[in-house]
Design an enzyme around this catalytic site. Structure first.
Site, short mmCIF file in Angstrom:
data_model
loop_
_atom_site.label_atom_id
_atom_site.label_comp_id
_atom_site.label_asym_id
_atom_site.label_seq_id
_atom_site.Cartn_x
_atom_site.Cartn_y
_atom_site.Cartn_z
N ARG A 9 -22.68 6.34 16.72
CA ARG A 9 -24.10 6.04 16.88
C ARG A 9 -24.68 6.78 18.08
O ARG A 9 -25.88 6.83 18.27
CB ARG A 9 -24.25 4.52 17.12
N GLY A 13 -13.56 4.39 19.80
CA GLY A 13 -13.70 2.96 20.08
C GLY A 13 -15.14 2.59 20.35
O GLY A 13 -16.03 3.46 20.35
N GLY A 67 0.82 -1.21 0.00
CA GLY A 67 0.00 0.00 0.00
C GLY A 67 0.85 1.26 0.00
O GLY A 67 0.58 2.21 -0.73
N CYS A 119 -13.94 11.24 19.46
CA CYS A 119 -15.12 10.39 19.32
C CYS A 119 -15.48 9.70 20.63
O CYS A 119 -16.00 10.36 21.52
CB CYS A 119 -14.94 9.40 18.16
N LEU A 120 -15.15 8.43 20.84
CA LEU A 120 -15.41 7.83 22.16
C LEU A 120 -14.67 8.64 23.23
O LEU A 120 -15.19 8.85 24.33
CB LEU A 120 -14.95 6.36 22.18
N GLU A 146 -8.49 13.20 12.61
CA GLU A 146 -7.31 12.48 12.09
C GLU A 146 -7.46 12.08 10.63
O GLU A 146 -6.48 11.95 9.91
CB GLU A 146 -6.99 11.25 12.96
N PRO A 187 12.13 -16.50 -3.91
CA PRO A 187 10.69 -16.23 -3.68
C PRO A 187 10.12 -15.30 -4.76
O PRO A 187 8.98 -15.49 -5.19
CB PRO A 187 10.67 -15.56 -2.30
N HIS A 223 -13.80 12.93 13.86
CA HIS A 223 -12.46 12.33 13.77
C HIS A 223 -11.56 13.22 12.92
O HIS A 223 -11.43 12.98 11.71
CB HIS A 223 -12.54 10.95 13.10
#
Ligand code: GLN
Length: 527
Positions: free
Chosen positions: A456, A350, A17, A377-378, A501, A195, A499
């Site tokens: 939520r 979380g 990535g 958030c949390l 971030e 490999p 969030h």
């Protein structure tokens, strides 16, 4: 549209990535507009319901798509925004083919993996690539398509078959295949190519040929190793690119540039190499003159769960010449001595009960000991609960998510009656209005901002007045929804329901993170 397909060989976790995102950055530096598609060959529709401790962070996109963490790498390296269409999964492909079949779209046909599934894959890749525009309205000329997993996995077969067909349809000048592989060292410290040879053979069996081979290793790759790979794998020796493990992922584009990746790739795509604009490198390369220690209180033992937070701290740190060392503190095991050693405390997002009492105690410690705190958030919701319990006086304050008690945090009204868990939270971009007198408004330099969400539950409107009467201010709102809080008599006690971030970039660090790192640094200097 030209496609650069990135596949992986030998094993997962090679940094495919980061390599793919770095290729995108190099192409942008040469003046091209680049977008990306990430293919995840699992059956889930999206990453939303996957355990982040196993799969890594769920990255939230502006349209509320809950995606693989690699989408975050693309957004950070390419400085673009993507949507859910840019993360393909087996789940999305099959569910759409099956619903088309029920609708009668293939009337008369026997619906099969080839051509129906492969056509769906190709259509979706093309749609994502061609419909994408950047913030200035430019379309992409090049789309990077990263195929998750390792060549040879059963799961990725239909995707690799679709890629093979794309190569045939597009022809050489519009298609390049970059194969990322591992060059392990033997006990003598010599890099082994076997490999790589095997994984290129696996590609060939699928009718695919690598145009460029990126060899990941911990040691420099010698010319003789490159020659060996070149002759066994039918690629030009210049197309064997060494990607030695870098001390910082943001250095990878420069390393690939030095290896000649841009020239080889652009030649393959029949594009002018042009001259590289390397200003991005100088924007991200900073000298550190300070070092702070931030504790992240978490119930997960895996750092990949919070990769965007880690990156956002790094981005803000660079801007402020401050290296941010992170202490990962287990929410159930840390002690107050651990907290005393920190310059700042971060409580991340979380779900669920486990570890929340530890997080709440850390918030209380930060509030009482005037340690800089950032809650996300949390983390924001737990700041409200801690304040309700210890300042407003509701000893049993908690969140409706956690069980019985005074619900300082309650279910969002529109969540009432929601039964399916997948993709149903309050997700993605929403606007937030900031109090002009707040620290956050100052840091953002604006009172109307947009940030991404994934929750939520919310601050229970029934308690807002009581909380504010005791000195906690909700400085960010979206209508009656509380989005950000601050404490006045504290060097930095800031928490957000959103969030931040996810929108932080190495070139444009996120405002709440800048404020947090700066306060940690300045307080440390004073000591
Ligand atoms: N569990 C909380 C909610 O659903 C917080 C979510 C989060 O931190 N992303 O509202």
């Amino acid at each position: 549209m030209k496609y650069v397909v990135v596949t992986g060989g030998v094993m997962s976790g090679l940094g495919k990535g980061i390599t793919a995102a770095s290729i995108g950055r190099i192409l942008i530096n040469r003046g091209y507009h680049v977008t990306s598609v990430k293919i995840d060959p699992y059956l889930n529709i999206d990453a939303g319901l996957m355990n982040p401790a196993q799969h890594g962070e769920v990255f939230v996109l502006k349209d509320g798509g809950e995606a693989d963490l690699d989408l975050g790498n693309y957004e950070r390296f390419l400085d673009i925004e993507l949507t859910r269409d840019h993360n393909l999964t087996t789940g999305k492909i099959y569910s759409s083919v099956i619903s088309k079949e029920r609708h009668g779209d293939y009337l008369g046909a026997t619906v099969q993996i080839i051509p129906h599934i492969t056509d769906e894959i190709k259509d979706r890749i093309k749609h994502a690539a061609e419909s994408w525009v950047d913030k200035d309205g430019n379309h992409a000329e090049i789309c990077i398509v990263e195929v998750g997993g390792t060549v040879g996995d059963i799961e990725s077969m239909p995707f690799l078959e679709a890629v093979r067909q794309m190569h045939w349809e597009y022809g050489n000048g519009d298609f390049a295949l970059v194969h990322v592989t591992l060059l392990p060292a033997d006990t003598m410290g010599d890099l082994k190519t076997k490999p790589t040879q095997h994984s290129v053979k696996a590609l060939r069996e699928l009718g695919l040929e690598a145009d460029i081979i990126v060899g990941r290793s911990n040691l420099p790759v010698s010319l003789s190793t490159k020659r060996k790979i070149s002759s066994f794998c039918d690629v030009d020796v210049h197309a064997v690119i060494s990607a030695q493990t870098a001390p910082d992922t943001y250095l990878v584009p420069m390393e690939l540039e030095k290896e000649g990746m841009a020239e080889v790739l652009l030649k393959q795509l029949h594009l002018e190499p042009g001259k590289a604009d390397n200003s991005w490198y100088s924007l991200i390369a900073r000298e550190y003159t300070n070092r702070i220690t931030v504790g992240i209180i978490t119930k997960y033992g895996v750092e990949d769960v919070y990769i965007s937070i880690k990156e956002a701290l790094k981005h803000a740190g660079r801007l402020l010449s401050t290296e941010v060392a992170i202490h990962w503190l287990d929410a159930e095991l840390y002690t107050n001595e651990d907290l005393a050693d920190l310059d700042g405390i971060l409580i991340p997002g979380g779900f669920g009960n486990r570890g929340i009492e530890g997080m709440i105690s850390a918030i209380q410690y930060a509030r009482e000991h005037k340690k800089p705190l950032l809650g996300l958030c949390l983390g924001f919701q737990l700041c409200v609960i801690e304040f309700m319990r210890n300042v407003v006086g509701y000893k049993d304050a908690t969140s409706e998510e956690m069980g019985a008690g005074t619900h300082a945090i309650a279910l969002l009204p529109e969540q009432e009656g929601v039964e399916d868990l997948g993709g149903t939270m309050r997700l993605g971009d929403y606007s937030v209005t900031l109090d002009p007198a707040s620290r956050l408004a100052d840091l953002y330099g604006a009172t109307e901002i947009i940030e991404r969400h994934r929750h939520r539950y919310e601050v229970n409107p029934a308690y807002i007045d009581e909380i504010e009467a005791k000195g906690m201010k909700f400085v960010g709102r979206n209508g009656r929804r509380m989005e950000a809080l601050e404490l006045a008599d504290h060097p930095y006690f800031v928490a957000t329901q959103f969030h931040p971030e996810f929108r932080s970039r190495p070139t444009r660090p996120s405002a709440p993170f800048i404020g947090f790192v700066k306060t940690c640094r300045d307080l440390q200097r004073k000591e």
